[in-house]
Design an enzyme around this catalytic site. Structure first.
Site, PDB file in Angstrom:
ATOM      1  CE  LYS A   1       1.910  32.208   5.655  1.00 50.21           C
ATOM      2  NZ  LYS A   1       1.407  33.319   4.881  1.00 50.21           N
TER       3      LYS A   1
ATOM      4  NE  ARG B   1      -1.134  39.701  -0.699  1.00 59.73           N
ATOM      5  CZ  ARG B   1      -0.746  39.252   0.487  1.00 59.73           C
ATOM      6  NH1 ARG B   1      -1.455  38.357   1.122  1.00 59.73           N
ATOM      7  NH2 ARG B   1       0.360  39.693   1.034  1.00 59.73           N
TER       8      ARG B   1
ATOM      9  NE  ARG C   1       4.476  40.303  12.552  1.00 57.58           N
ATOM     10  CZ  ARG C   1       3.913  40.047  11.381  1.00 57.58           C
ATOM     11  NH1 ARG C   1       4.430  40.553  10.281  1.00 57.58           N
ATOM     12  NH2 ARG C   1       2.852  39.291  11.299  1.00 57.58           N
TER      13      ARG C   1
ATOM     14  NE  ARG D   1      -2.190  39.904   9.609  1.00 60.22           N
ATOM     15  CZ  ARG D   1      -1.290  39.402  10.468  1.00 60.22           C
ATOM     16  NH1 ARG D   1      -1.435  39.578  11.761  1.00 60.22           N
ATOM     17  NH2 ARG D   1      -0.256  38.735  10.028  1.00 60.22           N
TER      18      ARG D   1
ATOM     19  NE  ARG E   1       4.145  35.073  14.028  1.00 56.47           N
ATOM     20  CZ  ARG E   1       3.813  35.480  12.821  1.00 56.47           C
ATOM     21  NH1 ARG E   1       2.740  36.205  12.652  1.00 56.47           N
ATOM     22  NH2 ARG E   1       4.535  35.146  11.786  1.00 56.47           N
TER      23      ARG E   1
END
Ligand SMILES: [Zn+2]
Length: 217
Positions: free
Chosen positions: A14, A89, A161, A172, A128
């Site tokens: 995304k 959401r 992160r 998640r 990432r």
């Protein structure tokens, strides 16, 4: 009209695609995280209310969240479209947003869902890297920046992160699928849902997304 909701599990791509869609189609990429942070530091009435709730450790209600999205998307920079990321959401949020969006002439025209198998997401997450300034994401294996460790777009040093590890990804993902599956059928019924395969590779996916966006401009 490019009034877009962007969906997909963490790591599906995304962030990567939001960057060029925002730039090439001149529509703002609005993530709910950024929106909350901006509102809380703005000192507005709504922002102060939200700040109080967050500081208390409570969850912000759907009603307040929708009010915040309404305030943000009413602004002039969204008149030609928006790319909304992280909202809605839940089904109640999607239903309220449908009514509000109609009132302010910002009805959702496209829902872009980028799917990707869990094994691939787990593989991607450890390699990432993201830009803390502009939000662009990279992968040290499959999508390296031109200069190692530096953002191609704004020149900021890239970071890994803390949430980008397998254990936190699995939590998640479980939360994501639980809340998202009903939303996908909600938008499928509305005829706005477009599914994309996150395994296709960033270049191929960009070609496919461009074809969809160009036909809705
Ligand atoms: Zn950057």
């Amino acid at each position: 009209m490019l009034n877009i909701i962007l969906m997909g599990p963490p790591g599906a791509g995304k962030g990567t695609h939001a960057v060029w869609i925002e730039r090439d189609y001149k529509i703002p990429h609005i993530s709910t995280g950024d929106m909350f942070r901006e509102a809380m530091s703005s000192g507005s009435e709504l922002g102060s209310k939200i700040k109080e709730i967050v500081n208390r450790g409570d969850l912000v209600s759907d009603e307040l969240t929708c009010a915040l999205v309404k305030e943000r998307l009413s602004r002039d920079d969204c008149a030609r479209g928006y790319l909304l990321d992280g909202f809605p959401r839940t089904i109640p949020q999607a239903e309220s947003w449908e009514k509000i969006a109609k009132d302010i002439h910002r009805e959702v025209s496209l829902v872009i869902n980028i799917s990707c198998p869990d094994e691939e997401l787990v593989k991607r997450i450890s390699t990432r890297r993201v830009c803390p300034k502009c939000g662009a994401s990279y992968n040290v294996v499959s999508m390296k920046p031109k200069k190692e460790g530096i953002c191609d777009i704004c020149g900021t040093p890239l970071i890994q992160r803390k949430v980008d590890n397998e254990a936190s990804l699995k939590i998640r993902l479980a939360n994501y699928y639980k809340s998202t599956a009903p939303l996908l059928s909600f938008y499928k019924k509305r005829g706005t849902l477009h599914d994309f395969d996150g395994m296709a590779g960033a270049e191929q996916l960009k070609v496919e997304l461009n074809a969809l966006l160009a036909s809705h401009k």
